[in-house]
Design a protein around this motif. Structure first.
Motif, PDB file in Angstrom:
ATOM      1  N   GLY A  41      -5.826   2.845  -5.693  1.00 41.23           N
ATOM      2  CA  GLY A  41      -6.510   2.570  -4.442  1.00 41.23           C
ATOM      3  C   GLY A  41      -7.829   3.300  -4.319  1.00 41.23           C
ATOM      4  N   ASP A  75      -2.860   4.834  -3.260  1.00 43.16           N
ATOM      5  CA  ASP A  75      -3.883   5.740  -2.752  1.00 43.16           C
ATOM      6  C   ASP A  75      -3.566   7.208  -3.038  1.00 43.16           C
ATOM      7  N   ARG A  92      -8.724   5.243  -1.807  1.00 47.71           N
ATOM      8  CA  ARG A  92      -8.541   6.496  -1.062  1.00 47.71           C
ATOM      9  C   ARG A  92      -9.551   6.635   0.077  1.00 47.71           C
ATOM     10  N   SER A 102      -1.074  -1.109  -4.497  1.00 45.27           N
ATOM     11  CA  SER A 102      -2.320  -0.343  -4.514  1.00 45.27           C
ATOM     12  C   SER A 102      -2.002   1.091  -4.109  1.00 45.27           C
ATOM     13  N   ASN A 162      -7.298   0.304   1.506  1.00 45.98           N
ATOM     14  CA  ASN A 162      -6.253   0.111   0.502  1.00 45.98           C
ATOM     15  C   ASN A 162      -5.679  -1.298   0.564  1.00 45.98           C
ATOM     16  N   ARG A 188       1.130   5.760  -0.832  1.00 46.69           N
ATOM     17  CA  ARG A 188       0.425   7.028  -1.000  1.00 46.69           C
ATOM     18  C   ARG A 188       1.442   8.166  -0.966  1.00 46.69           C
ATOM     19  N   SER A 223      -3.546  10.827  -4.593  1.00 45.29           N
ATOM     20  CA  SER A 223      -4.624  11.575  -5.243  1.00 45.29           C
ATOM     21  C   SER A 223      -4.127  12.439  -6.396  1.00 45.29           C
ATOM     22  N   THR A 261       0.863  -1.185   0.000  1.00 41.38           N
ATOM     23  CA  THR A 261       0.000   0.000   0.000  1.00 41.38           C
ATOM     24  C   THR A 261       0.892   1.226   0.000  1.00 41.38           C
TER      25      THR A 261
END
Length: 294
Positions: free
Chosen positions: A63, A38, A65, A36, A71, A10, A40, A8
């Motif tokens: 993902g 996440d 989000r 995955s 996630n 981000r 944006s 995961t």
């Protein structure tokens, strides 16, 4: 035996690259890896996608989000039971040790098929600040060292049977904190054994790690972002533990009384009583009363 990894990530392209490099430099390679994402920002997504392309056998998906638990579910649901036997969850700030997969395979190879399907292996993770080992949960939901069979896992150094993750998913009501302890409690309820395997090791990369840098991003009533989510999760899991997982009305009442008394005293002493509403809001305890709750 096929062990796959769910990553995961981000907004941390550099960390993701380091994480993937450690995975694919393992003595025994993962069967497959799913990332995955996440993030944006489309530019960050593209940068992460380019990193993933450097590592054959790694699949990139976007993902939902909705937090780390959602996630993780997104990642593991991209790998079916027919595609793998076991799954490890690796956040993007984690570097597994080179022998991670070979150690897991060696331990599982010593078991019968039935034992393998009912055993979760968990090891240790560390950074320059702390060393994490599996533990037991106290009555109030704190981690306590134990020499007996653990009740919790060290999520970044754990291998789950894939079939368990068909039976149970990460609780998406928990935004962050204690989510691995809650999942471990459900595993125990289903009859799974958590086996401590100290040779199973992972390191926490200090680059942008939540444990290293994410503890001062937000301050409400003297509590930072990390602390607020941890205390909210402990409240949610405590209620779920004594209401649904291992029902005991007396323990539930006692837990709530002690939790609110101790937390009120802590907040009062730290002149942070105004943080109470935010803790309650983040805990999402109202979800426990809804039929759709996990």
């Amino acid at each position: 035996m096929r062990i796959s990894a769910c990553i995961t990530t981000r907004n941390r392209t550099e960390s993701l690259d380091i994480c993937l490099k450690a995975l694919w430099n393992s003595q025994v390679k993962p069967h497959m890896v799913v990332v995955s994402d996440d993030s944006s920002d489309p530019e960050v997504q593209q940068a992460n996608y380019q990193v993933v392309q450097k590592y054959p056998g790694t699949n990139y998906i976007q993902g939902p989000r909705r937090g780390v638990c959602a996630n993780r579910n997104n990642a593991v649901n991209a790998i079916s039971e027919s595609e793998t036997d076991f799954v490890a969850f690796v956040d993007d700030d984690i570097c597994v040790q080179p022998e991670f997969f070979s150690v897991a395979i060696e331990r599982y190879s010593q078991m019968s098929n039935q034992e393998r399907n009912q055993t979760i292996l968990t090891g240790t993770s560390k950074n320059e600040y702390a060393h994490f080992v599996p533990a037991r949960l106290t009555f109030q939901g704190h981690f306590s060292p134990t020499d007996d069979t653990p009740q919790t896992v060290v999520i970044h150094a754990t291998v789950f049977p894939r079939q368990f993750l068909t039976q149970e998913q990460w609780d998406e009501n928990i935004f962050f904190g204690y989510e691995d302890a809650e999942l471990a409690l459900r595993a125990i309820k289903r009859g799974y054994k958590i086996l401590y395997c100290p040779e199973l090791k992972a390191d926490i990369n200090p680059v942008n790690s939540v444990l290293a840098t994410g503890t001062s991003d937000l301050d409400i009533g003297g509590l930072n972002y990390y602390d607020l989510n941890i205390e909210a999760a402990r409240l949610y899991i405590g209620i779920k533990r004594y209401k649904d997982l291992f029902p005991n009305p007396l323990k539930l009442i006692a837990f709530l009384l002690i939790y609110f008394l101790q937390m009120s005293r802590y907040l009062f002493r730290n002149k942070a009583i105004q943080a109470w509403p935010e803790i309650i809001r983040r805990s999402r305890i109202q979800r426990l009363l809804l039929p759709s709750g996990i």
